[in-house]
Design a protein around this motif. Structure first.
Motif, PDB file in Angstrom:
ATOM      1  N   UNK A 166    -103.651 -47.447 -90.440  1.00 43.11           N
ATOM      2  CA  UNK A 166    -104.579 -48.476 -90.901  1.00 43.11           C
ATOM      3  C   UNK A 166    -104.091 -49.133 -92.188  1.00 43.11           C
ATOM      4  N   UNK A 217    -101.768 -51.629 -94.436  1.00 42.90           N
ATOM      5  CA  UNK A 217    -100.945 -52.836 -94.372  1.00 42.90           C
ATOM      6  C   UNK A 217     -99.832 -52.715 -95.391  1.00 42.90           C
ATOM      7  N   UNK A 240     -96.055 -54.480 -96.914  1.00 35.87           N
ATOM      8  CA  UNK A 240     -95.065 -55.548 -96.918  1.00 35.87           C
ATOM      9  C   UNK A 240     -93.701 -54.910 -97.076  1.00 35.87           C
ATOM     10  N   UNK A 294     -98.737 -41.846-104.411  1.00 31.62           N
ATOM     11  CA  UNK A 294     -98.782 -41.485-102.996  1.00 31.62           C
ATOM     12  C   UNK A 294     -98.417 -40.018-102.788  1.00 31.62           C
ATOM     13  N   UNK A 295     -97.591 -39.506-103.668  1.00 28.14           N
ATOM     14  CA  UNK A 295     -97.115 -38.132-103.490  1.00 28.14           C
ATOM     15  C   UNK A 295     -96.725 -37.557-104.847  1.00 28.14           C
ATOM     16  N   UNK A 300     -94.333 -35.379-105.045  1.00 23.92           N
ATOM     17  CA  UNK A 300     -92.959 -34.898-104.921  1.00 23.92           C
ATOM     18  C   UNK A 300     -91.898 -35.973-105.024  1.00 23.92           C
ATOM     19  N   UNK A 301     -92.314 -37.223-105.272  1.00 25.55           N
ATOM     20  CA  UNK A 301     -91.322 -38.283-105.407  1.00 25.55           C
ATOM     21  C   UNK A 301     -90.607 -38.153-106.740  1.00 25.55           C
ATOM     22  N   UNK A 306    -111.268 -45.228 -95.319  1.00 27.77           N
ATOM     23  CA  UNK A 306    -110.752 -46.057 -94.234  1.00 27.77           C
ATOM     24  C   UNK A 306    -109.310 -45.682 -93.888  1.00 27.77           C
ATOM     25  N   UNK A 307    -108.726 -44.824 -94.680  1.00 27.31           N
ATOM     26  CA  UNK A 307    -107.313 -44.507 -94.477  1.00 27.31           C
ATOM     27  C   UNK A 307    -107.093 -43.013 -94.712  1.00 27.31           C
ATOM     28  N   UNK A 335    -105.951 -40.413 -92.972  1.00 30.12           N
ATOM     29  CA  UNK A 335    -104.753 -39.683 -92.597  1.00 30.12           C
ATOM     30  C   UNK A 335    -103.690 -39.753 -93.694  1.00 30.12           C
ATOM     31  N   UNK A 336    -103.471 -40.985 -94.222  1.00 30.60           N
ATOM     32  CA  UNK A 336    -102.446 -41.119 -95.233  1.00 30.60           C
ATOM     33  C   UNK A 336    -102.889 -40.525 -96.568  1.00 30.60           C
ATOM     34  N   UNK A 358    -102.440 -36.773 -97.185  1.00 35.98           N
ATOM     35  CA  UNK A 358    -101.107 -36.229 -97.488  1.00 35.98           C
ATOM     36  C   UNK A 358    -101.048 -35.753 -98.933  1.00 35.98           C
ATOM     37  N   UNK A 389     -91.494 -52.535-100.834  1.00 44.78           N
ATOM     38  CA  UNK A 389     -92.258 -51.665 -99.957  1.00 44.78           C
ATOM     39  C   UNK A 389     -93.592 -51.524-100.668  1.00 44.78           C
ATOM     40  N   UNK A 390     -94.488 -52.382-100.298  1.00 46.47           N
ATOM     41  CA  UNK A 390     -95.698 -52.502-101.097  1.00 46.47           C
ATOM     42  C   UNK A 390     -96.903 -52.455-100.170  1.00 46.47           C
ATOM     43  N   UNK A 391     -97.882 -51.685-100.562  1.00 49.11           N
ATOM     44  CA  UNK A 391     -99.096 -51.657 -99.765  1.00 49.11           C
ATOM     45  C   UNK A 391     -99.893 -52.932-100.037  1.00 49.11           C
ATOM     46  N   UNK A 392    -100.462 -53.517 -98.983  1.00 45.93           N
ATOM     47  CA  UNK A 392    -101.324 -54.683 -99.179  1.00 45.93           C
ATOM     48  C   UNK A 392    -102.758 -54.222 -98.994  1.00 45.93           C
TER      49      UNK A 392
END
Lengths: 76, 696
Positions: free
Chosen positions: A57, A59, A61, B60-61, B63-64, B93-94, B96-97, B100, B418-421
Motif C-alpha cells: 500500500x 507509494x 518514487x 524505516x529500520x 539496522x541501516x 493503512x500500511x 505490514x511495512x 518491520x 527512493x522516496x516514499x510518497x
C-alpha cells in the motif's frame, strides 16, 4: 521480467530484489519490496526516467535504473 | 510518578501529529549531542504524573548502517539512553511495512506500547485492523491514537504505562528465561485485517491529476508560483513595517536616550548602530522566512512536496541533484536566506551542500534594486533584456558551480531517488504552526548571531571617521577610506581610481545587496555637491516618540497591504525595470555616468554584484546550515567567480583598445580560477568529509 519493464497500471508480484548497492538494497527492503508483494506502476514522471510505484500500500518514487533490480514473477 | 517515553516510527506515519497532540505547545527543539539533527522533546502532565517524551527521527529500520544520521541517532538512543517505554507509532493503512520496524523494536526487549495512526483513513479504505487481535498476536498493548481526544489518549497511555513491567523486570525476566524469538509478521497479522481494500483511494485519484503527463507540469508551476507569491510577495509587504519598528526600538530609541544620558558617541555607535542595526536586519528577514516556512510546511504536510520533487526529478538529475533541490533554488530568486534554509528538505548531505553552493547565484530581489538603478542611468533602452540576461547568467553560473563542485568534491554522489510518497491529507494547522515557529526561532537564534556580528562590524566601520586627516583628501568614513584603497583591485573590471563610491558599495553590499543602491546614491550625490565632509549627517538621528513610530508602522503596513494585488501579478517586482526608464536623471546619476566611464564598466560592475559573496544574512544562514568550512568555500568561490567574470566582461568589451594588457589580465584571471578549482580537490576535499553537517 523486471520492474522497469512493467506497463502503466499493470500489477505484478515481486520474485526477488538484488540491488548491487547494499544501501539501496536495504532501503528497498525497508520500504516493503519483499518477495511475494504486489507492485503496480502508477505513473511515470515527465521525460520518463522516474517511476511512481505502488508496493503493497506504499507509494514510492524511484528511478528506472534502480527498478531494474526488482525481479518480478511472470504476469498472470 | 514520572515516565520517560520515546516515540519511534516510520516517516510519514503521523508521528509528529501524535507528538503535537500529546505535548501541545509544551515542547522544544534542541540538538542531539554533536550533530545538528533536531531533537524534539515534550512533556505532558496529568495530576501528579508527568510524562517526558523524546520524538526520535522517522526511520524505516534500526539496522541501516548507511542510512544516515537519523538511523544512527535512533539506534543510539534506543540502545544506550535511559528511558522507560518505547511508544511505537504505526500507520494503520500500511501495517505490514510498519511492523518491520516493530519487530526490531520488540527484539530490543524494552517495555513497549503501539499507537495506531491514520485509523480514520484505514476505516475509509476498509482495511482497519482488529486492534485487540493485533495486540494479542504481538503481545504488546495497541491503542487507536486517532479516535481518542488528547486527554483520553493521555489517560489511556498512562494507565498502560503503569501496567507494563518495568525495564528492570523485563531485563531480569530475560536473564531467567531464554528470550523467545520475535515471530514473523504474517503470524502477527493473522486474522487482523479482515476487510478488502477498495481498489482506488483518494490519493490515487489526486495523483492521477497531479502527476498527469500533461497536467503535472502546469500544476507544479502553479503551486510554485503560489508559494513564491505568498512567501516572497506577501512576506515582503511586512518587511518595511517591521524594519521601521525594529529600527526604532533597537537603533533610534536607545541611541537617543544614550545621548541624553551622556554616553560617549563611540559606544552609542557600537551598541545602537552596530548591534542594534544588526538586530534590525535580522528582524527584517523574519516575515519572508516566516511565510516561507508556513508555505513549505503546508506543501510538506499535505503530501504535495514529494510530488513536486517527482515532477522535476528528471531535470534536476541532469545536474546531479534530486528533484527536491528545485524548491530551494527557486526560492533563491526571492531571497537567498530562505533558499539556504529550505535545503533542509534534502536528506542526502552532499546533495544538500551542492544545492547550498548553487543557491547564492540565484539573483535575489535585493540585487534587482541594484540593476534597476543602473538601468535608469546606463541602459535605458535595453533594460529588460539586460536584467533577463543577468538572471540567466546567474543560473548558468549556478549550474556550472554544481558541475565543478561535483567533479572536484563529490564525485561519488549517485543520484538515486527512493522516496516514499505519503498519502494526501489536509494540512493540520498545529503541525504547520509549530514547525514554522520552531524554524523561525532557530533562524533568529543561530543565523542571527552571524548576521548581527557582520553587520555590526560594517556599520561601525561606516560610522567612524577615516584615520587620515582631511587635508590629505580623507574620505567620510573608515569604510570609504578602505574603499578608496581597494579601487586598484577593481581597476581590471573598469573601476577608475576616482570611482571609490562603487568600491564602498561593494562593501556595504555585503551587509545587504540593496545597500549598494543606498550607498552609491548617497556618495555620488555628496560628490556632486562637492561636499565630502558630511559624515556627521549620517549619524544624526531624528527622535520621534514611540507612539508616532507605531502610527508610522501601522500606516506603512496599511499602505503595503493595499498594494498587495500587484505582488501576485509580479512577485519579482520586474515592473520596476520598465519604470526606471522614465525616471529623471539626478545630479548623483550624472556623477555616476561620469565616473563609470561608459556602460562597459557599469555592466561589468553589475556582473560582479550579481555573483559576488552572499550577503551577511545569507552568510548567517550558511553558517547555520553548512558549517564554517563550507561557508568559507562558498564565499571565496562566489567572490572569485564574480571577479573573474567581471574581468572577462570588461576586458573583452574593451579588448580592441589595449589587446596586450587585456590578454595578460584575462590569462591571470583564468589562472586564478583554475588554481581555485584545483585547490578544491587538493585542499578542501580531504576536509569536507570531517566537516560534514547533518540533516535537520
Amino acid at each position: 521480467m523486471v520492474l522497469s519493464e512493467l506497463q502503466k497500471n499493470q500489477i505484478a508480484v515481486i520474485r526477488e530484489v538484488t540491488h548491487p548497492q547494499e544501501e539501496m538494497q536495504r532501503q528497498l527492503l525497508a520500504l516493503g519490496f519483499d518477495p511475494g508483494e504486489n507492485v503496480q506502476l502508477m505513473t511515470k514522471a515527465p521525460f520518463g526516467h522516474t517511476l511512481q510505484i505502488k508496493v503493497g500500500t506504499t507509494l514510492v518514487a524511484m528511478h528506472s535504473d534502480d527498478a531494474k533490480y526488482v525481479y518480478l514473477c511472470d504476469l498472470l | 510518578m514520572t515516565f520517560h517515553i520515546s516515540l519511534v516510527g516510520n516517516p510519514n506515519t503521523g508521528k509528529t501529529t501524535l507528538f503535537n497532540k500529546l505535548a501541545g505547545t509544551r515542547q522544544k527543539v534542541g540538538n542531539w549531542a554533536g550533530v545538528t539533527v533536531d531533537c524534539k522533546t515534550g512533556v505532558f502532565i496529568r495530576g501528579s504524573e508527568r510524562v517526558d517524551m523524546t520524538d526520535l527521527p522517522g526511520i524505516y529500520s534500526l539496522n541501516n548502517q548507511t542510512g544516515g544520521m537519523d538511523e544512527t541517532i535512533a539506534r543510539r538512543f534506543l540502545t544506550q539512553e535511559d528511558y522507560d517505554v518505547i511508544v511505537n507509532v504505526v500507520d494503520a493503512t500500511n501495517l505490514k511495512r510498519n511492523l518491520k520496524l516493530t519487530q526490531e523494536l520488540v527484539a530490543l526487549g524494552r517495555p513497549m506500547v503501539i499507537v495506531l495512526t491514520m485509523t480514520d483513513l484505514a476505516r475509509k479504505l476498509n482495511i482497519m485492523p482488529d486492534v485487540a487481535r493485533l495486540s494479542k498476536n504481538i503481545g504488546v498493548p495497541v491503542v487507536d491514537g486517532y479516535q481518542q481526544s488528547m486527554s483520553e489518549l493521555q489517560a489511556t497511555l498512562l494507565s498502560l504505562f503503569h501496567r507494563l513491567p518495568t525495564a528492570l523486570d523485563t531485563l531480569l525476566q530475560r536473564e531467567a528465561s531464554q528470550p523467545t524469538p520475535v515471530r514473523d509478521i504474517s503470524v502477527w497479522l493473522h486474522q487482523v485485517v479482515t476487510g478488502r481494500s477498495q481498489a482506488k483511494n483518494i490519493t490515487d485519484k489526486i495523483d492521477q491529476i497531479v502527476l498527469h503527463p500533461w497536467l503535472g507540469i502546469p500544476i507544479f508551476l502553479l503551486a510554485m508560483y503560489a508559494m513564491f507569491a505568498i512567501a516572497i510577495g506577501v512576506g515582503s509587504l511586512f518587511i518595511d513595517p517591521i524594519d521601521t519598528f525594529a529600527g526604532y526600538w533597537f537603533v533610534t530609541f536607545p541611541s537617543y536616550w544614550m545621548t541624553q544620558l551622556g554616553v560617549p558617541d563611540g559606544l552609542i555607535v557600537v551598541l545602537a548602530n552596530g548591534l542594534g542595526g544588526g538586530v534590525q536586519l535580522v528582524a527584517s528577514f523574519i516575515p519572508v522566512i516566516g511565510f516561507l516556512y508556513i508555505c513549505l510546511s503546508i506543501l510538506e504536510d499535505s503530501g504535495y512536496m514529494a510530488r513536486a520533487a517527482f515532477i522535476v526529478d528528471r531535470i534536476m538529475s541532469s545536474i546531479g541533484l534530486p528533484g527536491q533541490a528545485f524548491i530551494p533554488l527557486l526560492l533563491g530568486f526571492g531571497c537567498n536566506v530562505p533558499s539556504i534554509m529550505a535545503t533542509r528538505s534534502l536528506t542526502n548531505v552532499k546533495q544538500r551542500m551542492l544545492t547550498m553552493a548553487m543557491a547564492p547565484f540565484m539573483s535575489c530581489g535585493a540585487r534587482l534594486a541594484v540593476y534597476v538603478m543602473f538601468v535608469s542611468v546606463f541602459f535605458r533602452d535595453k533594460g529588460g533584456l539586460l536584467v533577463f540576461g543577468l538572471y540567466l547568467f546567474g543560473i548558468l553560473v549556478a549550474v556550472g558551480t554544481a558541475w565543478i563542485f561535483r567533479k572536484q568534491l563529490f564525485r561519488d554522489v549517485r543520484v538515486s531517488v527512493l522516496m516514499e510518497m505519503p498519502h494526501y491529507h489536509r494540512p493540520r494547522w498545529s503541525n504547520v504552526g509549530l514547525s514554522s515557529w520552531h524554524k523561525v526561532r532557530s533562524f533568529v537564534l543561530r543565523a542571527g548571531k552571524t548576521i548581527v556580528l557582520v553587520s555590526a562590524i560594517l556599520t561601525i566601520l561606516n560610522a567612524i571617521p577615516s584615520w587620515k586627516a582631511s587635508e590629505e583628501g580623507a574620505k567620510p568614513s573608515a569604510l570609504a577610506q578602505i574603499g578608496q584603497m581597494m579601487t586598484p583591485i577593481f581597476s581590471p573590471i573598469g573601476m577608475g581610481e576616482d570611482n571609490w563610491p562603487a568600491a564602498v558599495g561593494v562593501f556595504t553590499g555585503v551587509l545587504a545587496k540593496e545597500a549598494v543602491v543606498g550607498t552609491m546614491d548617497t556618495l555620488y550625490t555628496d560628490m556632486a555637491r562637492a561636499d565630502v565632509s558630511s559624515s556627521s549627517e549620517n549619524t544624526l538621528i531624528e527622535y520621534e516618540s514611540p507612539l508616532s513610530n507605531l502610527l508610522g508602522v501601522v500606516a506603512l503596513l496599511g499602505e503595503n497591504l493595499s498594494g498587495a494585488v500587484s505582488t501576485f501579478t509580479d512577485p519579482l517586482g520586474l515592473t520596476s525595470v520598465t519604470e526606471a526608464k522614465n525616471q529623471a536623471l539626478t545630479a548623483g546619476s550624472y556623477q555616476m555616468l561620469v565616473l563609470f566611464d561608459g556602460w562597459k564598466g557599469a555592466f561589468s560592475y553589475l556582473v560582479f554584484v550579481l555573483l559576488y559573496t552572499p550577503c551577511a544574512a545569507t552568510i548567517g544562514a550558511l553558517m547555520k546550515e553548512g558549517g564554517l568550512l563550507w561557508t568559507i568555500v562558498i564565499v571565496a568561490w562566489s567572490t572569485s567567480v564574480a571577479y573573474v567574470a567581471a574581468v572577462f566582461s570588461f576586458q573583452l568589451l574593451t579588448f580592441a583598445s589595449h589587446p596586450v594588457s587585456a590578454s595578460l589580465t584575462l590569462g591571470l584571471a583564468t589562472a586564478w580560477l583554475i588554481a581555485f578549482i584545483v585547490a578544491l580537490k587538493v585542499w578542501v576535499k580531504p576536509k569536507v568529509d570531517k566537516n560534514i553537517i547533518a540533516v535537520g
